[in-house]
Enzyme design. Structure first.
Site, PDB file in Angstrom:
ATOM      1  N   HIS A   1       7.716   6.338  10.339  1.00  0.00           N
ATOM      2  CA  HIS A   1       6.952   6.176   9.100  1.00  0.00           C
ATOM      3  C   HIS A   1       6.063   7.425   8.997  1.00  0.00           C
ATOM      4  O   HIS A   1       4.859   7.379   9.239  1.00  0.00           O
ATOM      5  CB  HIS A   1       6.102   4.902   9.200  1.00  0.00           C
ATOM      6  CG  HIS A   1       5.488   4.449   7.919  1.00  0.00           C
ATOM      7  ND1 HIS A   1       5.442   5.232   6.786  1.00  0.00           N
ATOM      8  CD2 HIS A   1       4.871   3.289   7.588  1.00  0.00           C
ATOM      9  CE1 HIS A   1       4.830   4.556   5.820  1.00  0.00           C
ATOM     10  NE2 HIS A   1       4.476   3.373   6.280  1.00  0.00           N
TER      11      HIS A   1
ATOM     12  N   LYS B   1      24.076  -7.401  -6.364  1.00  0.00           N
ATOM     13  CA  LYS B   1      25.465  -7.729  -6.728  1.00  0.00           C
ATOM     14  C   LYS B   1      26.439  -7.117  -5.721  1.00  0.00           C
ATOM     15  O   LYS B   1      27.637  -7.098  -5.929  1.00  0.00           O
ATOM     16  CB  LYS B   1      25.793  -7.186  -8.119  1.00  0.00           C
ATOM     17  CG  LYS B   1      24.995  -7.818  -9.243  1.00  0.00           C
ATOM     18  CD  LYS B   1      25.505  -7.273 -10.565  1.00  0.00           C
ATOM     19  CE  LYS B   1      24.640  -7.696 -11.724  1.00  0.00           C
ATOM     20  NZ  LYS B   1      24.967  -6.924 -12.941  1.00  0.00           N
TER      21      LYS B   1
ATOM     22  N   ARG C   1       0.796  -1.223   0.000  1.00  0.00           N
ATOM     23  CA  ARG C   1       0.000   0.000   0.000  1.00  0.00           C
ATOM     24  C   ARG C   1       0.831   1.276   0.000  1.00  0.00           C
ATOM     25  O   ARG C   1       0.468   2.224  -0.685  1.00  0.00           O
ATOM     26  CB  ARG C   1      -1.069  -0.005   1.082  1.00  0.00           C
ATOM     27  CG  ARG C   1      -0.625  -0.102   2.476  1.00  0.00           C
ATOM     28  CD  ARG C   1      -1.690  -0.678   3.345  1.00  0.00           C
ATOM     29  NE  ARG C   1      -1.648  -2.129   3.270  1.00  0.00           N
ATOM     30  CZ  ARG C   1      -2.690  -2.907   3.392  1.00  0.00           C
ATOM     31  NH1 ARG C   1      -3.871  -2.401   3.587  1.00  0.00           N
ATOM     32  NH2 ARG C   1      -2.548  -4.197   3.342  1.00  0.00           N
ATOM     33  N   THR C   2       1.940   1.312   0.727  1.00  0.00           N
ATOM     34  CA  THR C   2       2.708   2.562   0.770  1.00  0.00           C
ATOM     35  C   THR C   2       3.302   2.873  -0.611  1.00  0.00           C
ATOM     36  O   THR C   2       3.232   4.001  -1.090  1.00  0.00           O
ATOM     37  CB  THR C   2       3.811   2.480   1.843  1.00  0.00           C
ATOM     38  OG1 THR C   2       3.197   2.173   3.090  1.00  0.00           O
ATOM     39  CG2 THR C   2       4.573   3.775   1.977  1.00  0.00           C
TER      40      THR C   2
ATOM     41  N   ARG D   1      12.211   3.477   1.392  1.00  0.00           N
ATOM     42  CA  ARG D   1      11.890   2.602   2.515  1.00  0.00           C
ATOM     43  C   ARG D   1      13.106   1.707   2.710  1.00  0.00           C
ATOM     44  O   ARG D   1      13.614   1.110   1.755  1.00  0.00           O
ATOM     45  CB  ARG D   1      10.656   1.766   2.229  1.00  0.00           C
ATOM     46  CG  ARG D   1      10.495   0.639   3.245  1.00  0.00           C
ATOM     47  CD  ARG D   1       9.169  -0.038   3.165  1.00  0.00           C
ATOM     48  NE  ARG D   1       8.111   0.813   3.697  1.00  0.00           N
ATOM     49  CZ  ARG D   1       6.896   0.362   3.997  1.00  0.00           C
ATOM     50  NH1 ARG D   1       6.586  -0.907   3.802  1.00  0.00           N
ATOM     51  NH2 ARG D   1       5.978   1.163   4.485  1.00  0.00           N
TER      52      ARG D   1
HETATM   53  C1  NCD Z   1       3.332  -0.460   8.065  1.00  0.00           C
HETATM   54  C2  NCD Z   1       4.821  -0.473   7.815  1.00  0.00           C
HETATM   55  O1  NCD Z   1       5.297  -0.961   6.792  1.00  0.00           O
HETATM   56  O2  NCD Z   1       5.498   0.048   8.666  1.00  0.00           O
HETATM   57  N1  NCD Z   1       2.542  -0.691   6.943  1.00  0.00           N
HETATM   58  C3  NCD Z   1       2.331   0.268   6.012  1.00  0.00           C
HETATM   59  O3  NCD Z   1       3.165   1.080   5.722  1.00  0.00           O
HETATM   60  N2  NCD Z   1       1.115   0.296   5.449  1.00  0.00           N
HETATM   61  C4  NCD Z   1       2.936  -1.294   9.205  1.00  0.00           C
HETATM   62  C5  NCD Z   1       3.267  -2.747   9.177  1.00  0.00           C
HETATM   63  O4  NCD Z   1       3.991  -3.231   8.334  1.00  0.00           O
HETATM   64  O5  NCD Z   1       2.778  -3.413  10.083  1.00  0.00           O
END
Ligand code: NCD
Length: 303
Positions: free
Chosen positions: A133, A83, A55-56, A105
């Site tokens: 986050h 690599k 989703r992110t 990320r």
């Molecule tokens: C979260 C994450 O990746 O930190 N999810 C997200 O970004 N939608 C929470 C999780 O992974 O539990």
């Protein structure tokens, strides 16, 4: 606003409010027939995800495309990273492509901060290890504000694996700044070692949920656990699962949130996740508007 968004901790209250108010305008754009605006036309955004994400990553990509940016998704599993290329060289290569924004990320806490000092592009933290986050906290604050009108004075319970949760950390920073009262509900093994000042700690979920306006459920993050933090999933659900019975202890207008992905039957029952009190899918929709606002406000795009 500053060049980068690496944490909520470093944001001032007026910056937080500016992002939320701007996101409300972008939400109107998303309701139109043509959901695209030219704000980032000619700008390049690179999405760099070193950890799985549905989703992110999708939400950032949609936000970027709705702002008319050129988007490149850097796929770590098929890149030179496998690599042995260092993060430094990967980043310098991306910079050489002329990226204006890098959305990152990473499984190590602190990487977005490090990166922000290395490149002229604007860096947006899409989740770093167990640290922060920020855009998740912003979309959560947006959703609470949309549903409740005002965040100040609300009683908000964050429930579950708080210890490993960057979502909980960012939300705690933002919701305290916005005037909410925070409760942490978790078994002792999943409570963070440093609980921020002002946060009330509950080990008994039934006591902690009493009268709250918002319940924020967290995923049990097994991938971050190097040992057993609780005896079994069945027992966890029995002691800390969010069930309809427990939701009845909260305020009658309570809303239920979850950042996703959910483990039904472990941290939340299906009945609650699919109930009318749950705003979990609205959080997903709001994520696009909030990320559009962030991309618009940081860097020099709005100069
Ligand atoms: C979260 C994450 O990746 O930190 N999810 C997200 O970004 N939608 C929470 C999780 O992974 O539990």
């Amino acid at each position: 606003m500053k060049k980068d968004l690496v944490s909520i901790k470093s944001l001032a209250v007026d910056e937080l409010e500016l992002i939320l108010n701007t996101a409300f305008s972008f939400k109107d754009v998303l309701k139109r027939d043509i959901k695209k605006v030219p704000t980032l036309r000619g700008k390049t955004v690179v999405n760099l995800f070193f950890e799985p994400s549905t989703r992110t990553r999708t939400s950032f990509e949609l936000a970027e495309k709705r702002l008319s940016a050129d988007v490149y998704n850097f796929s770590v599993p098929t890149s030179s990273v496998v690599k042995g290329e260092s993060l430094y060289d990967t980043i310098k290569t991306i910079q050489a492509y002329g990226a204006d924004y890098i959305v990152i990320r990473h499984f190590c806490s602190g990487v977005p901060f490090l990166l922000s000092g290395m490149v002229s592009a604007s860096v947006i933290n899409a989740g770093d290890g167990t640290n922060e986050h920020p855009t998740q906290a912003l979309l959560d604050a947006f959703t609470i504000k949309e549903k409740k009108g005002e965040i100040k004075g609300l009683n908000i319970a964050i429930v579950g694996d708080i210890r490993h949760s960057r979502v909980a950390r960012s939300n705690t920073y933002s919701l305290i700044k916005l005037g909410a009262n925070i409760r942490y509900i978790a078994p002792a093994t999943l409570m963070p070692c440093c609980v921020p000042e002002g946060v009330k700690v509950f080990y008994d979920i039934n006591e902690g949920l009493r009268g709250v306006d918002v319940i924020m459920a967290l995923r049990v993050q097994k991938e971050r656990m190097d040992k057993a933090f609780f005896p079994s999933e069945r027992e966890y659900f029995k002691l800390y699962g969010i069930t309809a019975e427990r939701v009845n202890l909260a305020d009658s207008n309570v809303i239920i949130m979850h950042p996703g992905p959910m483990n039904r039957g472990i941290e939340i029952s299906s009945e609650v996740a699919d109930s009318t009190k749950a705003v979990i899918l609205e959080q997903v929709t709001n994520g696009i508007a909030v990320r559009m606002a962030v991309l618009y406000l940081i860097g020099d795009s709005n100069e």
